[in-house]
Scaffold this motif. Structure first.
Motif, short mmCIF file in Angstrom:
data_model
loop_
_atom_site.label_atom_id
_atom_site.label_comp_id
_atom_site.label_asym_id
_atom_site.label_seq_id
_atom_site.Cartn_x
_atom_site.Cartn_y
_atom_site.Cartn_z
N PHE A 80 3.58 -11.71 -13.09
CA PHE A 80 4.86 -11.22 -13.00
C PHE A 80 5.20 -9.71 -12.99
CE2 PHE A 80 4.10 -15.64 -15.26
CZ PHE A 80 5.28 -15.83 -14.63
N ILE A 81 3.90 -9.06 -13.36
CA ILE A 81 4.31 -7.61 -14.01
C ILE A 81 3.99 -7.25 -11.63
CG2 ILE A 81 3.56 -5.67 -14.83
CD1 ILE A 81 3.13 -6.84 -16.63
N VAL A 82 3.46 -7.21 -11.23
CA VAL A 82 2.86 -6.69 -10.14
C VAL A 82 3.34 -6.94 -8.85
CG1 VAL A 82 0.75 -6.91 -8.05
CG2 VAL A 82 -0.23 -6.76 -10.82
N ASP A 83 3.99 -8.35 -8.49
CA ASP A 83 5.24 -7.70 -7.71
C ASP A 83 6.27 -7.06 -8.23
OD1 ASP A 83 6.46 -9.49 -10.00
OD2 ASP A 83 7.40 -10.59 -8.78
N ARG A 84 6.73 -6.02 -9.28
CA ARG A 84 8.13 -4.69 -9.65
C ARG A 84 7.08 -3.71 -9.69
NH1 ARG A 84 9.10 -8.55 -14.43
NH2 ARG A 84 10.66 -9.87 -13.99
N LEU A 85 5.60 -3.72 -9.23
CA LEU A 85 5.31 -2.22 -9.52
C LEU A 85 5.38 -1.95 -7.56
CD1 LEU A 85 2.42 -2.61 -11.34
CD2 LEU A 85 3.95 -1.54 -11.65
N MET A 86 5.53 -0.19 -7.90
CA MET A 86 5.96 -0.07 -6.33
C MET A 86 4.64 0.62 -6.15
SD MET A 86 8.20 -1.16 -4.80
CE MET A 86 8.69 -0.35 -3.69
N LEU A 87 3.52 -0.23 -5.50
CA LEU A 87 1.86 1.08 -5.46
C LEU A 87 1.55 1.63 -4.46
CD1 LEU A 87 -0.36 -1.94 -6.43
CD2 LEU A 87 0.50 -0.18 -8.02
N PRO A 88 0.91 3.47 -4.39
CA PRO A 88 1.13 4.05 -3.15
C PRO A 88 -0.05 3.26 -1.95
CG PRO A 88 0.25 4.86 -5.56
CD PRO A 88 0.78 3.49 -5.67
N GLU A 89 0.38 3.47 -1.00
CA GLU A 89 -0.13 2.70 0.38
C GLU A 89 -1.66 3.21 0.20
OE1 GLU A 89 -0.74 0.40 3.12
OE2 GLU A 89 1.21 1.16 2.10
N TRP A 90 -2.48 4.08 -0.83
CA TRP A 90 -3.67 4.39 -0.13
C TRP A 90 -3.92 3.21 -1.36
CZ3 TRP A 90 -5.66 5.94 -5.10
CH2 TRP A 90 -4.95 5.93 -5.84
N CYS A 91 -3.39 2.53 -2.55
CA CYS A 91 -4.25 1.89 -3.59
C CYS A 91 -3.88 0.72 -3.16
CB CYS A 91 -2.76 1.96 -4.45
SG CYS A 91 -3.35 1.01 -6.29
N VAL A 92 -3.50 0.42 -2.87
CA VAL A 92 -2.68 -1.35 -1.88
C VAL A 92 -4.22 -1.06 -0.63
CG1 VAL A 92 -1.50 -2.76 -0.19
CG2 VAL A 92 -0.03 -1.29 -2.56
N THR A 93 -4.25 -0.66 -0.17
CA THR A 93 -5.40 -0.06 0.90
C THR A 93 -6.60 -0.81 0.42
OG1 THR A 93 -4.54 1.16 2.57
CG2 THR A 93 -6.48 0.94 2.84
N TYR A 94 -6.30 -0.21 -0.47
CA TYR A 94 -7.76 0.05 -1.54
C TYR A 94 -8.36 -1.67 -2.30
CZ TYR A 94 -11.21 0.77 -6.35
OH TYR A 94 -12.08 0.57 -6.70
#
Length: 97
Positions: A23-37
């Motif tokens: 329920f929390i993850v879809d609301r977070l705006m993560l940096p691109e490098w973090c998503v890639t990691y």
């Protein structure tokens, strides 16, 4: 009664960390490098699960390593997964003869 209470408590402790991130993850705006990691985590986990099996599947770990290397070569050649598994099995069988 204590057993039921213990099972309920263990269920709650286990399920809460699994449900809350959904329920929390879809609301977070993560940096691109973090998503890639984070996208590489399944591959790393798969490697950790497969590598010990490669070393322990046959008598001599070198045969398993050669079979794993052969599977990597087939994967790099974009061979379908079924044929990678089958080819690696046949390859290890042949080198063990």
């Amino acid at each position: 009664m204590q057993l039921i209470l213990l099972i309920t408590a263990l269920c709650a402790v286990t399920i809460i960390p699994r449900i809350i991130p959904a329920f929390i993850v879809d609301r977070l705006m993560l940096p691109e490098w973090c998503v890639t990691y984070l996208n590489y985590i399944p591959y790393a986990a798969l490697g950790v699960l497969i590598f010990p099996g490669i070393l322990n599947a046959v008598e001599h770990p070198i045969h398993g390593m050669l079979g794993g290397f052969f599977a990597v070569i087939l994967a790099l050649l974009r061979v379908p997964l079924f044929f990678i598994v089958l080819g690696s099995i046949v390859f290890v069988y042949i080198i063990m003869l």
